[in-house]
Design an enzyme around this catalytic site. Sequence first.
Site, PDB file in Angstrom:
ATOM      1  N   HIS A   1      10.485  30.454  42.674  1.00  0.00           N
ATOM      2  CA  HIS A   1      10.030  31.524  41.825  1.00  0.00           C
ATOM      3  C   HIS A   1       9.887  31.358  40.477  1.00  0.00           C
ATOM      4  O   HIS A   1       9.331  32.322  39.826  1.00  0.00           O
ATOM      5  CB  HIS A   1      11.002  32.713  42.285  1.00  0.00           C
ATOM      6  CG  HIS A   1      12.224  32.438  41.297  1.00  0.00           C
ATOM      7  ND1 HIS A   1      13.491  31.915  41.726  1.00  0.00           N
ATOM      8  CD2 HIS A   1      12.598  33.140  40.025  1.00  0.00           C
ATOM      9  CE1 HIS A   1      14.198  32.209  40.603  1.00  0.00           C
ATOM     10  NE2 HIS A   1      13.938  32.760  39.712  1.00  0.00           N
TER      11      HIS A   1
ATOM     12  N   ASP B   1      13.463  29.446  48.322  1.00  0.00           N
ATOM     13  CA  ASP B   1      13.328  29.427  47.057  1.00  0.00           C
ATOM     14  C   ASP B   1      13.734  28.018  46.550  1.00  0.00           C
ATOM     15  O   ASP B   1      14.752  27.870  45.886  1.00  0.00           O
ATOM     16  CB  ASP B   1      14.197  30.597  46.416  1.00  0.00           C
ATOM     17  CG  ASP B   1      13.895  30.852  45.024  1.00  0.00           C
ATOM     18  OD1 ASP B   1      12.787  30.253  44.638  1.00  0.00           O
ATOM     19  OD2 ASP B   1      14.778  31.516  44.157  1.00  0.00           O
TER      20      ASP B   1
ATOM     21  N   SER C   1      17.009  30.263  35.908  1.00  0.00           N
ATOM     22  CA  SER C   1      16.651  30.150  37.024  1.00  0.00           C
ATOM     23  C   SER C   1      16.237  28.612  37.378  1.00  0.00           C
ATOM     24  O   SER C   1      15.531  28.151  36.665  1.00  0.00           O
ATOM     25  CB  SER C   1      15.265  31.121  37.513  1.00  0.00           C
ATOM     26  OG  SER C   1      15.695  32.392  37.569  1.00  0.00           O
TER      27      SER C   1
END
Length: 461
Positions: A252, A308, A405
């Site tokens: 992502h 992911d 992230s």
Amino acid sequence: MCWLLLWGILHTCPTQASVLLAQQFPQQLTSPGYPEPYIKGQESHADIEAPEGFAVRLIFQDFDLEPSPGCEGDSVTISTRGTDATRLCGQQGSSLGSPPNQMEFVSSGRSLRLTFRAHSSKNKVTHLHKGFLALYQAAVSQPNGDAEAFTTPGANPPEIQNHCPGPYYKEEQTGTLSCPSSRKWKDRQRGEEVPECVPVCGRPVVPIAENPNTFGSSRAKPGNFPWQAFTSIYGRGGGALLGDRWILTAAHTIFPKDSIYLRKNKTVNVFLGHTDVDELLKLGNHPVRRVVVHPDYRQEESHNFDGDIALLELEHRVPLGPSLLPVCLPDNETLYHSGLWGYISGFGVEMGWLTTKLKYSKLPVAPREACEAWLRQRQRTEVFSDNMFCVGEEMQVNSVCQGDSGSVYVVWDDRALRWVATGIVSWGVGCGKGYGFYTKVLSYVDWIKGVIECKDRCPEA
């Protein structure tokens, strides 16, 4: 005085020379400082001599010089009596220069000269090119000008022992190399050509200091998390070095869930080797050759972060050292037991502000049932699949936030004595208290290895 009698390594005076004696067993010859980046503005000569009646055989195991048309810039020149000199530069896959690949150089007489030149530059350190690693050995000279290596007693074909420069590299397959009639060194057991030196993973030189407050974040010291990558794509993110050419991260960060441009990513920038963002930017971006996103990732499904995970292949291998080392991949479920403590590091938001320093937190693997109940209480609709796990405690501070992230959650493997990346920061419910949800790396190890080891028809993003 820069005339040195050595047995295998060039030292780093600006202009230097060395005389090396080729012996029965292969010895290492490296560029100054290898595997750290070499310094501009220096020249080195190594004259390798074999005993009377023998020739010199030279094989490059690693070669990474700054490429240039015709090798007019940085170069290695191989010369031997009665033959034209060979000039080399570039690296594997380079569109410029002439890297040696697995070429074998044999002297026509009993001597061979290797000249390493790194031209002067305003920037003393080259763009993270680490130079070369070669093996040289005495070989039996034949009347027709060919040469055969010394034979290990009782060995047919001839054999040598493979060596790699520690402590950051090790032999991919310990044991013996043989030289069959094809005249290419091969692994005796597997029959493959000269095995690579592979990076040692999960063993930082600087131990991670315990956080006395248990929860909350601390500032990382250089070398605590040498695998940490800083990425800049749609914003800042993180990742982890695998080997010396791959970055493990979250899909992502490349294809955000809220993007109106499906499967269209911006330029991917990767920075490595420091705990300070400003210093990382000074070190420069590592160009990305290939982006590979897991096929199960669905950018258009905003509440489903299954799959992911992504891999970034760098254009060039990076030079390993105390501040730049890879992390290991998990190999068993015990690394996900509830209550097991690990560390998460990153350059994400802290108390509403973007940090310029690498921070880390110590957090436990949470019981799956507790995380499922926590999501139900908040009426969350996000998918919590078997390819995910959760970290933290319900009433304690969770310091993971935007900008983290893609960074990895690492735990200590008591059996293998190394740090292992078990999770990738994937999604959560705001910043602050509660649980964070991570991609379970173990579910994707086969996919990761398949991508990294792929040589033909490799997948693209």
